[in-house]
Scaffold this motif. Sequence first.
Motif, PDB file in Angstrom:
ATOM      1  N   ALA A 215     -67.814  60.820  20.289  1.00 35.87           N
ATOM      2  CA  ALA A 215     -68.331  60.340  21.572  1.00 35.87           C
ATOM      3  C   ALA A 215     -69.678  60.947  21.920  1.00 35.87           C
ATOM      4  N   ASP A 216     -69.958  62.155  21.432  1.00 35.54           N
ATOM      5  CA  ASP A 216     -71.211  62.816  21.789  1.00 35.54           C
ATOM      6  C   ASP A 216     -72.352  62.531  20.808  1.00 35.54           C
ATOM      7  N   PHE A 217     -72.129  61.683  19.821  1.00 34.22           N
ATOM      8  CA  PHE A 217     -73.194  61.356  18.862  1.00 34.22           C
ATOM      9  C   PHE A 217     -74.262  60.493  19.524  1.00 34.22           C
ATOM     10  N   ARG A 218     -75.524  60.825  19.277  1.00 34.15           N
ATOM     11  CA  ARG A 218     -76.644  60.045  19.780  1.00 34.15           C
ATOM     12  C   ARG A 218     -77.621  59.791  18.628  1.00 34.15           C
ATOM     13  N   PRO A 219     -77.775  58.538  18.209  1.00 30.80           N
ATOM     14  CA  PRO A 219     -78.692  58.248  17.104  1.00 30.80           C
ATOM     15  C   PRO A 219     -80.145  58.468  17.498  1.00 30.80           C
ATOM     16  N   VAL A 220     -80.928  58.917  16.534  1.00 29.89           N
ATOM     17  CA  VAL A 220     -82.364  59.130  16.723  1.00 29.89           C
ATOM     18  C   VAL A 220     -83.083  58.570  15.501  1.00 29.89           C
ATOM     19  N   ASN A 221     -83.957  57.610  15.704  1.00 27.87           N
ATOM     20  CA  ASN A 221     -84.678  57.024  14.581  1.00 27.87           C
ATOM     21  C   ASN A 221     -85.747  57.972  14.070  1.00 27.87           C
ATOM     22  N   THR A 222     -85.927  58.014  12.735  1.00 24.60           N
ATOM     23  CA  THR A 222     -86.909  58.926  12.147  1.00 24.60           C
ATOM     24  C   THR A 222     -87.981  58.214  11.328  1.00 24.60           C
ATOM     25  N   ASP A 223     -87.828  56.886  11.087  1.00 24.12           N
ATOM     26  CA  ASP A 223     -88.801  56.204  10.233  1.00 24.12           C
ATOM     27  C   ASP A 223     -89.640  55.167  10.964  1.00 24.12           C
ATOM     28  N   GLY A 224     -89.515  55.097  12.290  1.00 24.14           N
ATOM     29  CA  GLY A 224     -90.329  54.185  13.078  1.00 24.14           C
ATOM     30  C   GLY A 224     -89.904  52.730  13.048  1.00 24.14           C
ATOM     31  N   GLU A 225     -88.781  52.424  12.387  1.00 26.69           N
ATOM     32  CA  GLU A 225     -88.358  51.038  12.257  1.00 26.69           C
ATOM     33  C   GLU A 225     -87.460  50.579  13.398  1.00 26.69           C
ATOM     34  N   VAL A 226     -87.001  51.515  14.227  1.00 27.19           N
ATOM     35  CA  VAL A 226     -86.089  51.193  15.319  1.00 27.19           C
ATOM     36  C   VAL A 226     -86.714  51.622  16.646  1.00 27.19           C
ATOM     37  N   ALA A 227     -86.674  50.709  17.622  1.00 27.90           N
ATOM     38  CA  ALA A 227     -87.250  51.016  18.935  1.00 27.90           C
ATOM     39  C   ALA A 227     -86.278  51.774  19.826  1.00 27.90           C
ATOM     40  N   GLY A 228     -84.981  51.603  19.607  1.00 27.48           N
ATOM     41  CA  GLY A 228     -84.003  52.289  20.439  1.00 27.48           C
ATOM     42  C   GLY A 228     -82.593  51.872  20.081  1.00 27.48           C
ATOM     43  N   PHE A 229     -81.630  52.516  20.729  1.00 28.02           N
ATOM     44  CA  PHE A 229     -80.215  52.277  20.453  1.00 28.02           C
ATOM     45  C   PHE A 229     -79.465  52.126  21.768  1.00 28.02           C
ATOM     46  N   GLU A 230     -78.355  51.386  21.686  1.00 28.37           N
ATOM     47  CA  GLU A 230     -77.492  51.244  22.847  1.00 28.37           C
ATOM     48  C   GLU A 230     -76.046  51.171  22.374  1.00 28.37           C
ATOM     49  N   LEU A 231     -75.177  51.904  23.044  1.00 28.49           N
ATOM     50  CA  LEU A 231     -73.752  51.853  22.769  1.00 28.49           C
ATOM     51  C   LEU A 231     -73.146  50.785  23.664  1.00 28.49           C
ATOM     52  N   GLN A 232     -72.734  49.672  23.063  1.00 25.57           N
ATOM     53  CA  GLN A 232     -72.299  48.519  23.842  1.00 25.57           C
ATOM     54  C   GLN A 232     -70.788  48.308  23.750  1.00 25.57           C
ATOM     55  N   PRO A 233     -70.152  47.922  24.853  1.00 23.01           N
ATOM     56  CA  PRO A 233     -68.738  47.537  24.796  1.00 23.01           C
ATOM     57  C   PRO A 233     -68.557  46.357  23.845  1.00 23.01           C
ATOM     58  N   MET A 234     -67.433  46.331  23.150  1.00 19.49           N
ATOM     59  CA  MET A 234     -67.253  45.302  22.144  1.00 19.49           C
ATOM     60  C   MET A 234     -67.285  43.891  22.736  1.00 19.49           C
ATOM     61  N   ALA A 235     -66.808  43.732  23.951  1.00 16.66           N
ATOM     62  CA  ALA A 235     -66.854  42.407  24.572  1.00 16.66           C
ATOM     63  C   ALA A 235     -68.289  41.923  24.727  1.00 16.66           C
ATOM     64  N   ALA A 236     -69.200  42.829  25.059  1.00 21.92           N
ATOM     65  CA  ALA A 236     -70.604  42.462  25.207  1.00 21.92           C
ATOM     66  C   ALA A 236     -71.211  42.092  23.855  1.00 21.92           C
ATOM     67  N   VAL A 237     -70.850  42.854  22.825  1.00 25.35           N
ATOM     68  CA  VAL A 237     -71.345  42.551  21.480  1.00 25.35           C
ATOM     69  C   VAL A 237     -70.834  41.190  21.032  1.00 25.35           C
ATOM     70  N   MET A 238     -69.551  40.939  21.256  1.00 28.90           N
ATOM     71  CA  MET A 238     -68.967  39.661  20.848  1.00 28.90           C
ATOM     72  C   MET A 238     -69.667  38.493  21.527  1.00 28.90           C
ATOM     73  N   ALA A 239     -69.926  38.619  22.805  1.00 25.00           N
ATOM     74  CA  ALA A 239     -70.595  37.540  23.539  1.00 25.00           C
ATOM     75  C   ALA A 239     -72.015  37.330  23.020  1.00 25.00           C
ATOM     76  N   ARG A 240     -72.683  38.413  22.706  1.00 27.86           N
ATOM     77  CA  ARG A 240     -74.071  38.315  22.245  1.00 27.86           C
ATOM     78  C   ARG A 240     -74.144  37.654  20.873  1.00 27.86           C
ATOM     79  N   VAL A 241     -73.196  38.008  20.000  1.00 30.99           N
ATOM     80  CA  VAL A 241     -73.165  37.370  18.686  1.00 30.99           C
ATOM     81  C   VAL A 241     -72.788  35.902  18.821  1.00 30.99           C
ATOM     82  N   ARG A 242     -71.779  35.637  19.613  1.00 33.11           N
ATOM     83  CA  ARG A 242     -71.271  34.266  19.735  1.00 33.11           C
ATOM     84  C   ARG A 242     -72.262  33.321  20.410  1.00 33.11           C
ATOM     85  N   ASP A 243     -73.003  33.814  21.404  1.00 34.92           N
ATOM     86  CA  ASP A 243     -73.756  32.922  22.289  1.00 34.92           C
ATOM     87  C   ASP A 243     -75.264  32.984  22.135  1.00 34.92           C
TER      88      ASP A 243
END
Length: 284
Positions: A215-243
């Motif tokens: 739960a305390d893990f926080r990703p940090v990009n090191t190669d400049g390819e990622v602008a940021g990260f978000e921990l999303q509830p699975m329902a939100a991910v499912m809706a985003r993929v589906r719609d």
Amino acid sequence: MSYLDHIRACNRWDPSQFVPFRVEGEQVGLIRRDFVPHLRGYPGVLRVREEGVAWVHAATDLEERSGRLHELPLDLHDQGIIGHIHGERYPVAAKTRLQPRLLIDRSAAPYFGVRAYGQHLNGFVRSREGLKLWVARRAADRRVFPNHLDNLAAGGLPWGLGLTENIRKECQEEAGMPESLSSQAVAVGAVTYCVEGQHGLKPDVMYCYDLELPADFRPVNTDGEVAGFELQPMAAVMARVRDTDDFKINCNLVIIDFLIRHGLIGPDEPDYLDLIQGLRSPLP
């Protein structure tokens, strides 16, 4: 839009527009007909016919062969026909990446329609509210799918790196993950698809991994390819993929596979069997 629409989008191509690329009589790729004329200027390396393109150079050593092949995209890049040289090499093989006939620059692989391999990792967290998924946003300056959503860590599998070594490298570069954590990633299968794009054909294999994160893990990009990260509830991910088309196109398939394996897309889904079959489409 539906989950199945993403699978269909990753499996759109017209076989009539491609001819075989063969090495020693074995088909290792498919070249789009409108690209074939650009290969006629290399008669000592390739034999170009209406029915296909064949490797004819006498070299038998892998490195020598690959060196001669590498000269082609470099020359085509100088002519403005190929717009980018990546620097990583992919194996050119009919069946297994471990026994390549040639090595080709990653950027040139679609032009020759050779099978490419990658690795995608679903980083998830269990919470009182249920599963949550770490989602990355690709940097705005990425050449492919800028600003789109992505898996926590993902990347191509270049020649010379093993699966374990490469997934750990991608986890460290893209999410700042220590090896003590990335080594716990579990290989859970593969997704395959074949899609025609601007530069040719992509018959791709993506090895999929699940990693349960603290739960305390926080990703940090090191190669400049990622602008940021978000921990999303699975329902939100499912809706985003589906719609939506918010995710990079092939990442949708990796997430759909995750949702099926974890019972979040079940047999009551109208397209359930089509989804299962479509995630592992036959490759040419």
